[in-house]
Design a protein around this motif. Structure first.
Motif, PDB file in Angstrom:
ATOM      1  N   LEU A  29       0.812  -1.228   0.000  1.00  0.00           N
ATOM      2  CA  LEU A  29       0.000   0.000   0.000  1.00  0.00           C
ATOM      3  C   LEU A  29       0.842   1.273   0.000  1.00  0.00           C
ATOM      4  O   LEU A  29       0.291   2.377  -0.059  1.00  0.00           O
ATOM      5  N   GLU A  30       2.150   1.117   0.009  1.00  0.00           N
ATOM      6  CA  GLU A  30       3.003   2.286   0.204  1.00  0.00           C
ATOM      7  C   GLU A  30       2.765   3.394  -0.823  1.00  0.00           C
ATOM      8  O   GLU A  30       2.607   4.557  -0.478  1.00  0.00           O
ATOM      9  N   ASP A  31       2.732   3.005  -2.105  1.00  0.00           N
ATOM     10  CA  ASP A  31       2.593   4.030  -3.133  1.00  0.00           C
ATOM     11  C   ASP A  31       1.160   4.225  -3.605  1.00  0.00           C
ATOM     12  O   ASP A  31       0.919   4.869  -4.619  1.00  0.00           O
ATOM     13  N   VAL A  32       0.219   3.648  -2.880  1.00  0.00           N
ATOM     14  CA  VAL A  32      -1.179   3.746  -3.305  1.00  0.00           C
ATOM     15  C   VAL A  32      -1.789   5.036  -2.758  1.00  0.00           C
ATOM     16  O   VAL A  32      -1.560   5.401  -1.606  1.00  0.00           O
ATOM     17  N   HIS A  33      -2.524   5.728  -3.597  1.00  0.00           N
ATOM     18  CA  HIS A  33      -3.149   7.002  -3.215  1.00  0.00           C
ATOM     19  C   HIS A  33      -4.204   6.780  -2.129  1.00  0.00           C
ATOM     20  O   HIS A  33      -4.885   5.751  -2.126  1.00  0.00           O
ATOM     21  N   TYR A  34      -4.342   7.761  -1.230  1.00  0.00           N
ATOM     22  CA  TYR A  34      -5.292   7.571  -0.125  1.00  0.00           C
ATOM     23  C   TYR A  34      -6.722   7.329  -0.607  1.00  0.00           C
ATOM     24  O   TYR A  34      -7.487   6.591   0.015  1.00  0.00           O
ATOM     25  N   ALA A  35      -7.090   7.939  -1.738  1.00  0.00           N
ATOM     26  CA  ALA A  35      -8.448   7.734  -2.255  1.00  0.00           C
ATOM     27  C   ALA A  35      -8.645   6.274  -2.658  1.00  0.00           C
ATOM     28  O   ALA A  35      -9.725   5.703  -2.473  1.00  0.00           O
ATOM     29  N   ASP A  36      -7.595   5.666  -3.189  1.00  0.00           N
ATOM     30  CA  ASP A  36      -7.684   4.261  -3.587  1.00  0.00           C
ATOM     31  C   ASP A  36      -7.717   3.352  -2.362  1.00  0.00           C
ATOM     32  O   ASP A  36      -8.458   2.373  -2.334  1.00  0.00           O
ATOM     33  N   ILE A  37      -6.902   3.675  -1.347  1.00  0.00           N
ATOM     34  CA  ILE A  37      -6.922   2.860  -0.126  1.00  0.00           C
ATOM     35  C   ILE A  37      -8.306   2.935   0.518  1.00  0.00           C
ATOM     36  O   ILE A  37      -8.841   1.938   0.980  1.00  0.00           O
ATOM     37  N   GLU A  59      -0.367  10.448   8.607  1.00  0.00           N
ATOM     38  CA  GLU A  59      -0.461  11.400   7.501  1.00  0.00           C
ATOM     39  C   GLU A  59      -1.399  10.857   6.418  1.00  0.00           C
ATOM     40  O   GLU A  59      -2.214  11.564   5.843  1.00  0.00           O
ATOM     41  N   LYS A  60      -1.257   9.543   6.181  1.00  0.00           N
ATOM     42  CA  LYS A  60      -2.071   8.889   5.163  1.00  0.00           C
ATOM     43  C   LYS A  60      -3.470   8.550   5.682  1.00  0.00           C
ATOM     44  O   LYS A  60      -4.463   8.760   4.992  1.00  0.00           O
ATOM     45  N   THR A  61      -3.545   8.021   6.921  1.00  0.00           N
ATOM     46  CA  THR A  61      -4.849   7.597   7.435  1.00  0.00           C
ATOM     47  C   THR A  61      -5.811   8.776   7.588  1.00  0.00           C
ATOM     48  O   THR A  61      -7.013   8.626   7.393  1.00  0.00           O
ATOM     49  N   ALA A  62      -5.269   9.951   7.904  1.00  0.00           N
ATOM     50  CA  ALA A  62      -6.133  11.120   8.060  1.00  0.00           C
ATOM     51  C   ALA A  62      -6.871  11.403   6.755  1.00  0.00           C
ATOM     52  O   ALA A  62      -8.089  11.627   6.739  1.00  0.00           O
ATOM     53  N   GLU A  63      -6.137  11.351   5.643  1.00  0.00           N
ATOM     54  CA  GLU A  63      -6.765  11.606   4.338  1.00  0.00           C
ATOM     55  C   GLU A  63      -7.705  10.465   3.959  1.00  0.00           C
ATOM     56  O   GLU A  63      -8.753  10.684   3.355  1.00  0.00           O
ATOM     57  N   ILE A  64      -7.321   9.242   4.304  1.00  0.00           N
ATOM     58  CA  ILE A  64      -8.175   8.084   4.017  1.00  0.00           C
ATOM     59  C   ILE A  64      -9.520   8.244   4.723  1.00  0.00           C
ATOM     60  O   ILE A  64     -10.580   8.034   4.140  1.00  0.00           O
ATOM     61  N   LEU A  65      -9.448   8.653   5.988  1.00  0.00           N
ATOM     62  CA  LEU A  65     -10.637   8.855   6.796  1.00  0.00           C
ATOM     63  C   LEU A  65     -11.676   9.713   6.064  1.00  0.00           C
ATOM     64  O   LEU A  65     -12.871   9.413   6.064  1.00  0.00           O
ATOM     65  N   LEU A  66     -11.191  10.780   5.425  1.00  0.00           N
ATOM     66  CA  LEU A  66     -12.080  11.701   4.714  1.00  0.00           C
ATOM     67  C   LEU A  66     -12.763  11.060   3.524  1.00  0.00           C
ATOM     68  O   LEU A  66     -13.876  11.428   3.167  1.00  0.00           O
ATOM     69  N   GLU A  67     -12.059  10.127   2.884  1.00  0.00           N
ATOM     70  CA  GLU A  67     -12.560   9.562   1.627  1.00  0.00           C
ATOM     71  C   GLU A  67     -13.458   8.346   1.825  1.00  0.00           C
ATOM     72  O   GLU A  67     -14.113   7.902   0.897  1.00  0.00           O
ATOM     73  N   LEU A  68     -13.468   7.804   3.046  1.00  0.00           N
ATOM     74  CA  LEU A  68     -14.258   6.596   3.291  1.00  0.00           C
ATOM     75  C   LEU A  68     -15.757   6.841   3.165  1.00  0.00           C
ATOM     76  O   LEU A  68     -16.229   7.964   3.333  1.00  0.00           O
ATOM     77  N   ASP A  69     -16.508   5.776   2.893  1.00  0.00           N
ATOM     78  CA  ASP A  69     -17.964   5.829   3.012  1.00  0.00           C
ATOM     79  C   ASP A  69     -18.327   6.195   4.447  1.00  0.00           C
ATOM     80  O   ASP A  69     -17.645   5.777   5.385  1.00  0.00           O
TER      81      ASP A  69
END
Lengths: 450, 450
Positions: A29-37, A59-69
């Motif tokens: 998952l290192e190079d995967v965009h947060y929207a994709d994760i 840094e990554k999980t914060a952005e992931i949080l925003l994009e989740l359902d």
């Protein structure tokens, strides 16, 4: 260039999680965009999603949080301690952080805020929580670059370098006076191309578009679209600069507004998605179906008034779905055009001009359709000319009236401060069914005499 | 903060034009935004609009030109000489200039291009004219700031100052190699906060999202939204940087796409507005009405098959508009949710899961409606219980089948590469009318035996 999320990838991740292979997962998952994760996590079950969440850095999980359902986010937030949530929020911009906090239960909200390390950040977030989410205040973020009108370009660049560290994207540099009142703006381009000794008061542009904290979000979207703005400053009641809204937030507003109109036109009353639960979908859909059913009762009653026709002119009843369908379709066409015109602010001319235009248009269309009906009715359906003529006259009347209802109901609703999109969909089709059938049988009664 | 355009203002402008009071007009319009002037000109007749156009300077008129209604722009362009048009284009960014030139007739196109003073600008515009307007190439502009990977920050800032003069808004700084191949990007923030001696190769971010010239515009919109991009670079087949697309162009794509889906759902087949001519509106609306009319013929035929019921169970015919309306509404609801899910890429799970869900949902909804129908039918409409039961069983079957058609027709169209939005609106309502009535009478025939 885009990352592909398929069944194989999901299975592989599920397997890694099951076997607790943290290192391999991090590599994968290192190079995967947060929207994709986020999309991957939406597909996993919640314990798997939480596992992934814990092995990535904040840094990554914060952005992931925003994009989740929303439901997945809710589940994850429930599993995290206030301190852990605060770490995520420290990484987010103030407006995004406020959105996340807004979804927490009241008691957890306060705990989370007290755990945020950066006090300034926490203060900004608390400030944003005051505003209604459908207003400029609810959309804005506190991250902006501002300079005092009394500085020169050199001080300005120095100050900006410091401020810019906290700002993800520098859109515009706002100029304020000593009281923090918005005076104007400075473009990055001007700053890049002006000598460092120039005083700011000499180079800034005093004409600046802005909105107030209580301006509705759709109005902000309209202004930013109309004037091609990528960011707009937000001021409070006293004209003090309190935040800025960027175009990416507005893209969401535009998309939501368009989706909402579309759903209303289709008879869906809440913002639902195909993947929502059956209960949520029923709640959004059933009320309109009940409305249509009750409308159907009225059409039954109306036809009951004319049951004298059944003996001699039974074929008239074969045409009721046709008449209802034409009335419904014409009504929806007319109202959709008006609703879009209102939304895009492109309606011009007086009501009177619109009336004449709509009548001409529907007369033209309905006459063509009536001719097809008379000829087709005779040769394809074996309808006698007098019955065919009756149905055609009715068809023309029904279409003209349906198009008038479709045109003026949204205009009237809009004048009354009600969302005109409500007038499209089941509302229009149901009322046009009733009117259409009433007109149809009334005309038939007069012409054929039963 | 917004400028108000009302009848009084338009009258005053018309009077000034009639009295040839150039100075007063210039004063009146001096501080007015070009988008507002364009709206004013849309309201004037064409000779008045052209008068206004001639008294303003080309910096403003160029932007006005872009904002005008297409027909008004066409009239004004017809009145201008190739040289005058070239002056306007010199003020515009390359993508906007290419859009304007694209609307000219072929011979005028070439004359205009030859009159553009800035040869580089002309070359860029000609280059853009090669691309299809629905692709990344058709959306992109040539204005961008790029630096060579072999420079250092100081050279970079110097070069950028020069390049920035031609670029209205600096979004991102792209990094290329000696062959102009895209290598990465540099954020403005990094540049503001890095020491001037650092080599670019050390600070640039090599991971950069990009699209190819032939990527479809809706795909560009999807990528930019998904990854929260404000600008995206465009590369040619060889990976060379040829342009960039900014978020404001994407806002238009998103808006148009949403409007198009909405119009298709409402049975309008072209991009029309309420203010278009009656002929244009008829062309967009009549085909769907003819489709609905022909669908109506089929319903007449279907009912003809069951005319034996008229004698004993005439009231069955009173319920046909109700059955048709319910089938139509359910079908549109189901298809709208699927169309949005497809558009937003939020559909997950297999077809089989979707089938089970849709059947459960429609069984739940239709059972509730059937109960209302039996009770309401008996007490409000005086329908006997056996007829009420017949109608209710039919209603449940019709709703389940309509929701399946509404769900799977868009999915199948999408698999076949056809816009699934086509399946909403008149198409779904018409086919559901026919199926619904056929099912209704077939069940009635079995239960009541006629």
């Amino acid at each position: 260039m885009e990352f592909k999320i398929d069944r194989d990838l999901i299975s592989q991740i599920e397997q890694y999680v099951a076997e607790n292979r943290e290192k391999e997962l991090q590599n994968l998952l290192e190079d995967v965009h947060y929207a994709d994760i986020a999309e991957i996590m939406d597909e996993l079950n919640s314990s798997e999603a939480i596992y992934i969440f814990h092995i990535l850095d904040s840094e990554k999980t914060a952005e992931i949080l925003l994009e989740l359902d929303e439901e997945v986010r809710e589940k994850i937030l429930k599993e995290l301690s206030p301190k852990e949530i605060a770490v995520e929020l420290d990484e987010l911009s103030t407006d995004d952080a406020a959105d996340v906090i807004g979804e927490l239960p009241q008691d957890k909200k306060e705990e989370v805020i007290s755990e945020i390390l950066d006090v300034e950040h926490a203060k900004d977030i608390v400030d944003l929580l005051r505003y209604d989410e459908d207003t400029a205040g609810g959309l804005m973020g506190k991250e902006l670059v501002k300079v005092n009108e009394n500085w020169n370009v050199l001080t300005c660049v120095k100050e900006m370098r410091e401020q810019a560290v906290n700002v993800q994207r520098v859109h515009s540099i706002y100029v304020v006076d000593d009281e923090n009142r918005l005076k104007g703006r400075l473009s990055l381009k001007d700053l890049l191309t002006t000598s460092t000794k120039t005083p700011i008061s000499e180079v800034y542009i005093s004409k600046v578009d802005f909105v107030k904290v209580n301006t509705p979000d759709v109005e902000v979207a309209r202004i930013m679209q109309r004037y091609d703005l990528e960011a707009i400053p937000v001021v409070d009641e006293l004209g003090r600069l309190v935040g800025r809204i960027t175009i990416d937030d507005i893209v969401d507003v535009i998309k939501e507004e368009a989706d909402k109109d579309y759903q209303l036109a289709a008879g869906i009353s809440q913002d639902v998605e195909a993947d929502d639960s059956i209960i949520e979908l029923t709640r959004a859909r059933l009320p309109w179906l009940v409305l249509a059913l009750l409308g159907g009762f009225v059409t039954v009653k109306v036809m009951g008034l004319f049951d004298g026709a059944m003996k001699e002119h039974g074929e008239l009843f074969f045409f009721t779905p046709l008449i209802a369908a034409m009335a419904g379709n014409v009504g929806v066409q007319s109202s959709a055009i008006i609703v879009q015109g209102l939304a895009n602010n492109t309606l011009s001319g007086s009501l009177w001009q619109r009336l004449i235009k709509e009548v001409s248009l529907s007369l033209l269309n309905s006459t063509i359709l009536a001719i097809i009906l008379i000829i087709g009715g005779h040769f394809l359906l074996g309808v006698s000319y007098d019955v065919g003529l009756t149905i055609s006259i009715s068809l023309i009347s029904v279409i003209v009236i349906a198009s008038l209802i479709g045109t003026f109901v949204p205009i009237l609703l809009n004048k009354g401060g009600i969302d005109p999109a409500l007038a499209t969909g089941p509302f229009i089709t149901t009322s046009n069914d009733i009117c259409g059938i009433l007109i149809y049988f009334s005309i038939a009664k007069v012409v054929l005499g039963f």
